[in-house]
Design an enzyme around this catalytic site. Structure first.
Site, PDB file in Angstrom:
ATOM      1  N   ASP A 171       0.885  -1.171   0.000  1.00  0.00           N
ATOM      2  CA  ASP A 171       0.000   0.000   0.000  1.00  0.00           C
ATOM      3  C   ASP A 171       0.922   1.220   0.000  1.00  0.00           C
ATOM      4  O   ASP A 171       1.420   1.663   1.032  1.00  0.00           O
ATOM      5  CB  ASP A 171      -0.893  -0.032   1.251  1.00  0.00           C
ATOM      6  CG  ASP A 171      -1.851   1.148   1.301  1.00  0.00           C
ATOM      7  OD1 ASP A 171      -1.571   2.173   0.642  1.00  0.00           O
ATOM      8  OD2 ASP A 171      -2.871   1.040   1.989  1.00  0.00           O
TER       9      ASP A 171
ATOM     10  N   ARG B 196       0.077   4.455   2.053  1.00  0.00           N
ATOM     11  CA  ARG B 196       0.369   4.263   3.469  1.00  0.00           C
ATOM     12  C   ARG B 196       1.864   4.282   3.740  1.00  0.00           C
ATOM     13  O   ARG B 196       2.388   5.114   4.485  1.00  0.00           O
ATOM     14  CB  ARG B 196      -0.212   2.901   3.896  1.00  0.00           C
ATOM     15  CG  ARG B 196       0.029   2.517   5.331  1.00  0.00           C
ATOM     16  CD  ARG B 196      -0.071   1.013   5.529  1.00  0.00           C
ATOM     17  NE  ARG B 196       1.219   0.383   5.369  1.00  0.00           N
ATOM     18  CZ  ARG B 196       1.914  -0.185   6.344  1.00  0.00           C
ATOM     19  NH1 ARG B 196       1.434  -0.233   7.554  1.00  0.00           N
ATOM     20  NH2 ARG B 196       3.096  -0.722   6.099  1.00  0.00           N
TER      21      ARG B 196
ATOM     22  N   GLY C 154       3.780  -2.112  17.583  1.00  0.00           N
ATOM     23  CA  GLY C 154       3.266  -2.997  16.527  1.00  0.00           C
ATOM     24  C   GLY C 154       4.156  -2.909  15.297  1.00  0.00           C
ATOM     25  O   GLY C 154       3.729  -2.474  14.233  1.00  0.00           O
TER      26      GLY C 154
ATOM     27  N   ASP D 292       6.123  -6.179  19.009  1.00  0.00           N
ATOM     28  CA  ASP D 292       4.959  -6.789  18.345  1.00  0.00           C
ATOM     29  C   ASP D 292       4.670  -8.128  19.003  1.00  0.00           C
ATOM     30  O   ASP D 292       5.589  -8.891  19.318  1.00  0.00           O
ATOM     31  CB  ASP D 292       5.207  -6.997  16.844  1.00  0.00           C
ATOM     32  CG  ASP D 292       3.901  -6.999  16.059  1.00  0.00           C
ATOM     33  OD1 ASP D 292       3.748  -6.148  15.168  1.00  0.00           O
ATOM     34  OD2 ASP D 292       3.030  -7.843  16.350  1.00  0.00           O
TER      35      ASP D 292
ATOM     36  N   ILE E 258       2.406  -4.784  23.885  1.00  0.00           N
ATOM     37  CA  ILE E 258       3.008  -3.587  24.474  1.00  0.00           C
ATOM     38  C   ILE E 258       2.535  -3.431  25.926  1.00  0.00           C
ATOM     39  O   ILE E 258       3.257  -2.924  26.786  1.00  0.00           O
ATOM     40  CB  ILE E 258       2.695  -2.322  23.626  1.00  0.00           C
ATOM     41  CG1 ILE E 258       3.480  -1.126  24.117  1.00  0.00           C
ATOM     42  CG2 ILE E 258       1.216  -2.005  23.593  1.00  0.00           C
ATOM     43  CD1 ILE E 258       4.921  -1.151  23.852  1.00  0.00           C
ATOM     44  N   GLU E 259       1.324  -3.933  26.180  1.00  0.00           N
ATOM     45  CA  GLU E 259       0.771  -3.821  27.534  1.00  0.00           C
ATOM     46  C   GLU E 259       1.436  -4.814  28.490  1.00  0.00           C
ATOM     47  O   GLU E 259       1.341  -4.648  29.704  1.00  0.00           O
ATOM     48  CB  GLU E 259      -0.741  -4.100  27.520  1.00  0.00           C
ATOM     49  CG  GLU E 259      -1.576  -3.075  26.766  1.00  0.00           C
ATOM     50  CD  GLU E 259      -1.688  -3.348  25.267  1.00  0.00           C
ATOM     51  OE1 GLU E 259      -0.937  -4.217  24.769  1.00  0.00           O
ATOM     52  OE2 GLU E 259      -2.487  -2.698  24.594  1.00  0.00           O
TER      53      GLU E 259
ATOM     54  N   GLU F   9       1.679   2.284  13.162  1.00  0.00           N
ATOM     55  CA  GLU F   9       0.637   2.254  12.121  1.00  0.00           C
ATOM     56  C   GLU F   9      -0.459   1.386  12.702  1.00  0.00           C
ATOM     57  O   GLU F   9      -0.410   0.172  12.617  1.00  0.00           O
ATOM     58  CB  GLU F   9       1.218   1.680  10.825  1.00  0.00           C
ATOM     59  CG  GLU F   9       0.346   2.006   9.640  1.00  0.00           C
ATOM     60  CD  GLU F   9      -0.867   1.111   9.529  1.00  0.00           C
ATOM     61  OE1 GLU F   9      -1.857   1.327  10.276  1.00  0.00           O
ATOM     62  OE2 GLU F   9      -0.826   0.186   8.708  1.00  0.00           O
TER      63      GLU F   9
ATOM     64  N   GLU G 123     -10.429  -2.220  15.214  1.00  0.00           N
ATOM     65  CA  GLU G 123      -9.228  -2.913  15.720  1.00  0.00           C
ATOM     66  C   GLU G 123      -8.830  -2.428  17.094  1.00  0.00           C
ATOM     67  O   GLU G 123      -8.110  -3.094  17.810  1.00  0.00           O
ATOM     68  CB  GLU G 123      -7.992  -2.706  14.823  1.00  0.00           C
ATOM     69  CG  GLU G 123      -7.715  -3.835  13.887  1.00  0.00           C
ATOM     70  CD  GLU G 123      -6.406  -3.634  13.126  1.00  0.00           C
ATOM     71  OE1 GLU G 123      -5.347  -3.573  13.761  1.00  0.00           O
ATOM     72  OE2 GLU G 123      -6.481  -3.558  11.891  1.00  0.00           O
TER      73      GLU G 123
ATOM     74  N   SER H  54      -3.737   0.735  22.404  1.00  0.00           N
ATOM     75  CA  SER H  54      -2.406   0.239  22.789  1.00  0.00           C
ATOM     76  C   SER H  54      -1.351   1.336  22.620  1.00  0.00           C
ATOM     77  O   SER H  54      -0.420   1.442  23.419  1.00  0.00           O
ATOM     78  CB  SER H  54      -2.019  -0.973  21.934  1.00  0.00           C
ATOM     79  OG  SER H  54      -2.975  -1.990  22.110  1.00  0.00           O
TER      80      SER H  54
ATOM     81  N   HIS I 161      -5.406   0.176   1.215  1.00  0.00           N
ATOM     82  CA  HIS I 161      -5.972  -1.109   1.638  1.00  0.00           C
ATOM     83  C   HIS I 161      -7.107  -0.916   2.653  1.00  0.00           C
ATOM     84  O   HIS I 161      -7.831  -1.857   2.958  1.00  0.00           O
ATOM     85  CB  HIS I 161      -4.885  -2.033   2.197  1.00  0.00           C
ATOM     86  CG  HIS I 161      -4.442  -1.696   3.588  1.00  0.00           C
ATOM     87  ND1 HIS I 161      -3.625  -0.632   3.883  1.00  0.00           N
ATOM     88  CD2 HIS I 161      -4.724  -2.275   4.777  1.00  0.00           C
ATOM     89  CE1 HIS I 161      -3.416  -0.570   5.170  1.00  0.00           C
ATOM     90  NE2 HIS I 161      -4.070  -1.567   5.749  1.00  0.00           N
TER      91      HIS I 161
END
Ligand code: SAH
Length: 527
Positions: A232, A235, A259, A281, A309-310, A325, A334, A339, A475
């Site tokens: 993409d 993006r 992520g 990630d 990440i948490e 992203e 999502e 997060s 996308h």
């Protein structure tokens, strides 16, 4: 130095020479059970226990009239050949006479199977060939320079192989664990169906949530979704341009990539001058990212950490920049922004920045009678049958698809601006009044949602992109909210209403979007 926290199984290590599977494993097992006693050497030709390797060689010469060193020399054996010979003698109970009688080069222990020790911890196998030849008193033996690995290397390979087996067993244990969870989930669902209690059955719901999140991350484990994102261009080139064109933002900064996926944004940041980048990630794609970062010699500056990440703890207390992203359909599908905000509140330095920093959610009206017919009127007559009841299932699901720019019949209107440096998680659920200015006299068949992204704060070269139907397709496509009945509208008219966006409590990663207009109210799910 690479600081990749790599927990992937089935990786690494030297190539291990393949041992034939064709042998009777039980036979090997039996042989391996015949342990030699600690420190003592069992003569390869009789049951005698000797106190050292050199005593064993002497014993062989004296009692069995065969010099093992001579045999080694005669057949020009390297470490491999020697190990195979000892195992051959032990496995086949070959006599000293027949060993000595073998003609030069014609050895019966060629098979790789004879690399497997017959005696566990056999001291004869643990002796360096050169040392062994010296110990018989004949002086150093010229080890063939065949480039074959030494015994030490073989041992190391053996250890690597064992580690691989261990990792495979761990993976199996994890798979069993997953199966167990699935079983519990299925049991919970059956139970709730039987008791008619539905989703209030907290045990089953808790399991469901966990499994749903697993499904979310495992979807990101496959390369194809990352391929789609990387390809993409709108993006990825926007992120690239933001980092390439604003090196002053990144110079000597500590960056967190929430992520990181394949690590693309982390590498852009490193290339733009960041001092260090932490990519996090939870999905297995991070193992590819680890290889990718190494392949691009960025392991000194990019540290990858597997985990949510948490759940993880960054090795630094604060970061200067967070990049991510996180955008989903209609921006918020999502819930990954939650997060990013979690990471911002925990790790971002007081003067730090989150990028992208600004996002707009917009609506625009569309008039596409053909599409409307195809989605709804279609059900009125399906091969001569009335399936109109299906419309009730079709209508409340927002459709993610590319909307043709020529079907737009209004000016776009921004319904929400999100500043990622300021917004709180609770503000990601909101209600907003809107006014859509109609530009064409026609039937309005749908309201279309999309978002725009801005890399703005402190940038000398600001970068922005839009996922609107008027721009190059991405996308994310657009999110289409179909009207149940086409609504006649006049150019210049204003469609006023209220939109409410909230998380679906039953599936917090999906959204519920409600439109309230004077004569029309409809809730859609974005999933
Ligand atoms: N940054 C990459 C990938 C973006 S897709 C790129 O731009 O190409 C989003 C990624 O975030 C996915 O790989 C997903 O596994 C990861 N992710 C989502 N929520 C996360 C969380 N809470 N903790 C860690 N990773 C997360």
């Amino acid at each position: 130095m690479a600081e990749c926290i790599d927990t992937r199984y089935g990786r690494g290590g030297d190539e291990v020479p393949e041992l034939s599977d064709s042998d009777d494993d039980d036979q090997w097992q039996c042989m391996e059970e015949e342990n030699s006693e600690d420190g003592q050497v069992t003569c390869p030709f009789c049951d005698r226990l000797l106190s050292s390797v050199s005593n064993t060689l002497q014993h062989c010469s004296a009692e069995h009239t065969v010099s093992l060193v001579d045999v080694i020399r005669k057949h020009n054996l390297d470490d491999y050949g020697y190990i195979k010979m000892i195992n051959f003698i032990r496995a086949t109970k070959c006599s000293a006479v027949s060993l000595a009688g073998l003609s030069e080069g014609a050895v019966p222990w060629e098979s790789e199977d004879f690399l497997r020790p017959v005696l566990q911890d056999d001291p004869l196998l643990q002796t360096d060939l050169e040392e062994l030849c010296g110990s018989e008193g004949t002086g150093p033996f010229p080890v063939p320079s065949s480039g074959a690995p030494s015994y030490g290397v073989l041992l190391q390979r053996d250890q690597t192989a064992e580690e691989r087996v261990q990792r495979a067993e761990d993976a199996l244990a994890r798979a069993m664990d997953d199966l167990h969870k699935l079983k519990l989930l299925a049991q919970g669902l059956v139970l709730s169906a039987e008791t008619g209690r539905g989703p209030e059955n907290m045990g089953a719901v808790a399991e469901l949530r966990e499994d749903e999140d697993e499904a979310y991350f495992s979807s990101y484990g496959h390369y194809s979704i990352h391929e789609e994102m990387l390809k993409d261009k709108v993006r990825t080139e926007s992120y690239r341009d933001f980092m390439d064109f604003n090196p002053e933002v990144f110079k000597d900064k500590v960056v967190l990539d929430v992520g990181c996926g394949t690590g693309i944004l982390s590498m852009f940041a490193a290339r733009s001058g960041a001092k260090s980048v932490f990519g996090v990630d939870q999905s297995d794609i991070i193992y590819q990212a680890m290889d990718i970062v190494r392949s691009n010699q960025l392991e000194d500056r990019v540290t990858l950490i597997k985990g949510r990440i948490e759940d993880i703890k960054l090795p630094v207390e604060k970061v200067d920049i967070i990049i991510s992203e996180w955008m989903g359909y209609f921006l918020l599908f999502e819930s990954m922004l939650d997060s990013v905000l979690y990471a911002r509140d925990l790790y971002l330095a007081d003067d730090g920045s989150v990028y992208p920093d600004l996002c707009n959610i917009s609506l625009v009206a569309a008039g596409d009678a053909e599409k409307h017919r195809d989605r709804l009127a279609f059900w009125d007559n399906v091969y001569g049958f009335n399936m109109a009841c299906m419309k009730k299932a079709v209508l409340p699901e927002a459709v993610v698809e590319v909307v043709k720019a020529e079907t737009l019949i209004s000016e776009p209107t921004v319904i929400q601006t999100i500043d990622c440096n300021k917004v709180s998680i609770s503000e990601l659920e909101f209600a907003s009044d809107f006014c859509i200015k109609i530009t064409d006299t026609t039937d309005c068949t749908a309201i279309v949602g999309y978002f725009d992204i801005f890399f703005d704060k402190g940038c000398s070269d600001k970068v922005t992109f839009s996922t609107g139907p008027q721009f190059m397709k991405t996308h994310w496509k657009q999110t289409v909210f179909l009207l149940e009945n086409p609504l006649p509208v006049q150019a210049g008219e204003e469609l006023k209403g209220r939109i409410t966006v909230r998380k679906n409590r039953k599936d917090p990663r999906s959204l519920l979007v409600t439109f309230d207009l004077p004569d029309w109210r409809q809730t859609y799910s974005v999933q």
